[in-house]
Scaffold this motif. Structure first.
Motif, short mmCIF file in Angstrom:
data_model
loop_
_atom_site.label_atom_id
_atom_site.label_comp_id
_atom_site.label_asym_id
_atom_site.label_seq_id
_atom_site.Cartn_x
_atom_site.Cartn_y
_atom_site.Cartn_z
N LEU A 1 0.86 -1.33 0.01
CA LEU A 1 -0.04 0.01 -0.04
C LEU A 1 1.00 1.25 0.15
CD1 LEU A 1 -2.68 -1.07 2.52
CD2 LEU A 1 -2.94 -0.89 0.04
N SER A 2 2.04 1.02 0.10
CA SER A 2 3.03 2.16 0.10
C SER A 2 4.27 2.13 -0.75
CB SER A 2 3.69 2.15 1.57
OG SER A 2 4.31 1.17 1.78
N LYS A 3 5.14 3.14 -0.81
CA LYS A 3 6.37 3.10 -1.69
C LYS A 3 7.07 1.95 -1.55
CE LYS A 3 9.53 5.63 1.20
NZ LYS A 3 10.48 6.80 1.34
N HIS A 4 6.95 1.02 -0.22
CA HIS A 4 7.73 0.08 0.17
C HIS A 4 7.44 -1.10 -0.56
CE1 HIS A 4 9.66 2.39 3.40
NE2 HIS A 4 8.48 2.80 3.47
N PHE A 5 6.42 -0.93 -1.54
CA PHE A 5 6.11 -2.07 -2.61
C PHE A 5 7.30 -2.45 -3.39
CE2 PHE A 5 3.19 -3.85 -6.04
CZ PHE A 5 3.33 -5.09 -5.50
N HIS A 6 8.30 -1.39 -3.43
CA HIS A 6 9.52 -1.61 -4.13
C HIS A 6 10.40 -2.97 -3.72
CE1 HIS A 6 11.44 0.46 -1.06
NE2 HIS A 6 12.80 -0.26 -1.42
N ILE A 7 10.07 -3.14 -2.58
CA ILE A 7 10.95 -4.48 -1.91
C ILE A 7 10.66 -5.64 -3.06
CG2 ILE A 7 10.98 -5.94 -0.07
CD1 ILE A 7 9.90 -3.96 1.61
N PHE A 8 9.48 -5.52 -3.68
CA PHE A 8 9.03 -6.62 -4.30
C PHE A 8 9.10 -6.22 -5.96
CE2 PHE A 8 6.62 -7.32 -0.45
CZ PHE A 8 6.99 -8.49 -0.07
N THR A 9 8.82 -4.89 -6.24
CA THR A 9 8.75 -4.80 -7.56
C THR A 9 10.12 -4.19 -8.20
OG1 THR A 9 8.14 -2.39 -6.77
CG2 THR A 9 6.43 -4.01 -7.60
N ALA A 10 11.02 -3.93 -7.16
CA ALA A 10 12.44 -3.34 -7.88
C ALA A 10 13.36 -4.76 -8.49
CB ALA A 10 13.12 -2.55 -6.67
N PRO A 11 13.30 -5.66 -7.92
CA PRO A 11 13.88 -6.81 -8.47
C PRO A 11 13.55 -7.17 -9.73
CG PRO A 11 13.79 -7.32 -6.24
CD PRO A 11 12.99 -6.06 -6.46
N LEU A 12 11.99 -7.08 -9.72
CA LEU A 12 11.21 -7.36 -10.97
C LEU A 12 11.70 -6.36 -12.11
CD1 LEU A 12 9.34 -9.27 -12.36
CD2 LEU A 12 7.40 -7.96 -11.42
N ASN A 13 11.64 -5.29 -11.64
CA ASN A 13 11.94 -4.01 -12.66
C ASN A 13 13.34 -4.23 -13.34
OD1 ASN A 13 10.65 -1.77 -13.81
ND2 ASN A 13 11.91 -0.44 -12.48
N TRP A 14 14.17 -4.51 -12.29
CA TRP A 14 15.58 -4.87 -12.95
C TRP A 14 15.51 -5.74 -14.04
CZ3 TRP A 14 18.95 -1.45 -13.40
CH2 TRP A 14 19.38 -0.33 -12.33
N LEU A 15 14.83 -7.03 -13.52
CA LEU A 15 14.94 -8.08 -14.32
C LEU A 15 14.26 -8.07 -15.70
CD1 LEU A 15 15.62 -11.23 -14.17
CD2 LEU A 15 13.15 -11.73 -13.38
N LEU A 16 13.30 -7.04 -15.71
CA LEU A 16 12.64 -6.89 -16.83
C LEU A 16 13.19 -5.52 -17.72
CD1 LEU A 16 9.14 -7.83 -16.01
CD2 LEU A 16 10.85 -9.07 -17.21
N ARG A 17 14.05 -5.04 -17.26
CA ARG A 17 14.47 -3.75 -17.75
C ARG A 17 15.66 -3.94 -18.87
NH1 ARG A 17 18.93 0.32 -16.95
NH2 ARG A 17 18.14 2.41 -16.75
N PRO A 18 15.47 -3.28 -20.13
CA PRO A 18 16.70 -3.64 -21.06
C PRO A 18 18.02 -3.07 -20.63
CG PRO A 18 14.61 -2.17 -21.92
CD PRO A 18 14.55 -2.42 -20.34
#
Length: 684
Positions: A210-227
């Motif tokens: 519910l907060s910006k701390h969702f990056h705990i889960f989304t940041a690794p996924l973001n890097w994994l899918l980042r060109p």
């Protein structure tokens, strides 16, 4: 009884967490696919390096070290939480965790996390870093983490009292607390501490998505899918007759990758901290761009104020908008489907961006802040036909005369006549030398701009000296299309792109050298989407190679001090930082000094993204960058881009430093050392 009740509470917490995460996932997957979200093995390495190695975060060593402690502290303490909960529910210890080493590791980690929490609070509320948002939410999280750590120690301390365990060096914190407590409070204290730990842990788990701390889960996924390749703009299918518009104007237009970026944003302010537009009070904050889009996507009140109501702050050399730290309780409700332009993002924000990518290079979670901004620009230009008047004039000139000034096309080769008259030999065209090793793309700046022509002359002499087989297109050369594409005119860009590629194919061109980093990036990375395959070099790369081979020999000393300004499209976009420095290092007696912000972390000159051709109110970006260069005390500001060279010279004049400082392209300096010619610009 405790075990069954705890199991029920845990299941409820996990269910709530899963339900919230599922809602976020649906929002992300509801966006259109833009081809950027694809899994490649190469991306696994960058995910590990960035997520677990904290490479970006450690650019700020103090902040990075603090986050490193919190990150790994939480990972380690999850094992401790499992041990605490297991013992409380089933009355037995986990065999692998029931030893002194594990106990010491847990309590040491708790101590380090508490220190990190205190330091985080100090940086935010005492040191008051401008880039960090203030207000109750960050404080709540810090208190929450602190309370969670204290609940660990309290639970362990009351457990020691229950079991009447002696003090132990393997449990220094819990032993110390237990010695200060009464044995009569052991049972009640343990019950309260154990449940407090469970509820705090589950509460934080539910709060995270519910907060910006969702990056705990989304940041690794973001890097994994980042060109992992050089960033580029994705092409539009302009031949799609069913398309009602091009670009992004509504939330529904935001792609899946952009939506993932929004949920990965940690609101750390690092992007805004290095943004040249933010540093010169132009109204753009990349962090707020992301948070506003995220709030709108979730139909939440937007945590920002209208531009006119925002305060400003200046902090020394880097002028940073105080909106980075601004919080307001008087949020206005957002509409269900707001128009992105005007209601979420202002046109001032859109056109202030120089597309330098400093924000993306500094982002610790791998966000691409430019993507939604450029897509909105595309919508404004292609669908509504709206753009600043200077941009419109520039695009019209490029469309009609294939150069930003609107000079006649026939004058594109005037520099060649001037060069022949001065040097006594002619630059070969593709018709004179139909099978050259290199096609030299001179570019509009190199052909028309009086100052950039000096760089063109220097490069021509160096290529000739090295015996390089080259040719130019002459009157057949067109605009590369960089300015139209960055300004949002994809139609004009594609028209120029396809025309240029057809010219390359007609003459069998496979190798191109250019002195313009913008053209270099476009040919090397974005023309590929339209079928062009070839080897592209920036002139600094080719010159560095010629020096290494001994084809060019710098021998005349230049007794000056120099600081080198990196072009964004050369260094940050394409990682070319060593070639220009290798050239400068080969010049005898030339002393180089690095600016604090250099290489891939260098600051923009202010000319990218079409800003070269637009008015800039207030303090100009190039003035701030030149100020940083002059602060080194260097007599020369080196560059490897015609835009940067122009901006640095303007900055020198603005600071009234032209009596002791000047700017020069590395090709000019190399030519001066090779040929020993007098150059008033370099002899100041």
């Amino acid at each position: 009884m405790r075990g069954w009740l705890a199991a029920f509470v845990i299941l409820c917490g996990l269910a709530a967490f899963g339900w919230i995460v599922l809602g976020k996932a649906k929002l992300i997957l509801a966006g259109p696919q833009d081809g950027r979200m694809k899994l490649e093995w190469r991306r696994v390495r960058q995910t590990v390096v960035q997520s677990f190695g904290h490479r970006r975060l450690l650019l700020d060593r103090r902040s990075g070290a603090m986050h490193l402690v919190l990150f790994y502290g939480f990972l380690v303490l999850q094992l401790g939480a499992l041990q605490i909960l297991w013992k409380g529910m089933f009355g037995t210890a986990l065999s692998w965790a029931d030893n002194g080493v594990f106990s010491l590791l847990q309590e040491t980690t708790v101590a380090l996390v508490l220190i990190a929490v205190v330091y985080a609070g100090y940086r935010r509320y005492v040191e008051k870093l401008p880039r960090l948002p203030k207000g109750p939410k960050p404080l709540l999280v810090l208190l929450w983490i602190g309370a969670l750590m204290l609940s660990v120690i309290a639970t362990l301390a009351f457990e020691r009292l229950q079991q009447q365990l002696p003090s132990s060096g393997a449990a220094p914190l819990s032993s110390g607390l237990a010695s200060a407590l009464s044995e009569r409070s052991a049972d009640m204290g343990y019950e309260i501490a154990w449940w407090a730990h469970l509820l705090l842990l589950l509460g934080f788990l539910v709060y995270v998505p519910l907060s910006k701390h969702f990056h705990i889960f989304t940041a690794p996924l973001n890097w994994l899918l980042r060109p992992v390749d050089a960033p580029k703009m994705e092409p539009l299918n302009l031949e799609d007759e069913t398309a009602e518009k091009f670009g992004a104007s509504e939330l529904a237009d935001l792609s899946r990758k952009t939506r993932l970026d929004l949920f990965a944003c940690v609101e750390c302010g690092r992007c805004t901290d290095v943004c040249p537009a933010a540093n010169t009070d132009k109204g753009l904050s990349p962090m707020h761009l992301m948070t506003k889009l995220r709030d709108a996507l979730q139909n939440k009140p937007m945590s920002f104020q209208p531009e006119a109501d925002r305060p400003f702050a200046t902090t020394g050399q880097a002028s940073i908008r105080a909106t980075m730290a601004w919080q307001t309780d008087s949020w206005r409700p957002s509409e269900t489907k707001p128009n992105l332009i005007g209601e979420v993002v202002t046109e001032q924000e859109l056109w202030s961006c120089t597309t330098c990518r400093a924000c993306e290079e500094r982002c610790p979670v791998g966000n691409a802040q430019l993507s939604p901004l450029l897509e909105i620009r595309r919508y404004l230009v292609l669908t509504e036909g709206k753009m600043p008047s200077e941009a419109r004039k520039t695009l019209q000139n490029i469309d009609r005369q294939s150069n930003p000034w609107g000079f006649p096309r026939k004058d594109r080769t005037a520099w060649m006549e001037e060069f022949a008259a001065k040097e006594g030999w002619r630059i070969p065209t593709i018709r004179d030398n139909p099978r050259p090793d290199w096609l030299w793309w001179v570019g509009s700046m190199g052909a028309y701009d009086a100052r950039a022509r000096k760089v063109t002359f220097a490069l021509a002499k160096l290529l000739h000296e090295a015996g390089v087989s080259f040719a130019v297109l002459g009157t057949e050369e067109r605009n590369s299309g960089d300015t139209p594409r960055r300004l949002g005119d994809e139609f004009l860009f594609q028209e120029l792109c396809k025309t240029n590629i057809e010219t390359f194919r007609r003459y069998g061109i496979k190798r191109i050298v250019t002195a313009c980093p913008h053209t270099f990036h476009l040919f090397w990375n974005e023309y590929k989407d339209f079928g062009f395959e070839g080897e592209i070099h920036h002139h600094t790369e080719l010159l560095a190679e010629l020096i290494q081979r001994g084809a060019i020999k710098p021998k005349h000393p230049i007794n000056r001090t120099l600081t080198f300004h990196d072009s964004c499209y050369l260094a940050r976009y394409n990682g070319v930082t060593e070639a220009p420095r290798a050239i400068l290092a080969s010049i005898p007696s030339l002393e180089t000094r690095e600016m604090a912000r250099s290489g891939k972390q260098g600051m923009c000159c202010g000319a990218g993204g079409g800003r070269m051709w637009m008015e800039e109110p207030g303090k100009r970006v190039n003035e701030l960058r030149t100020e940083q260069a002059l602060a080194t005390g260097a007599q020369l500001i080196g560059s490897a881009c015609p835009y940067c060279l122009t901006m640095m010279e303007e900055g020198i004049r603005k600071h009234e430093a032209d009596d002791w400082a000047s700017a020069a392209d590395v090709a000019e300096l190399l030519a001066l050392s090779v040929f020993g010619e007098s150059d008033k610009r370099s002899q100041k």
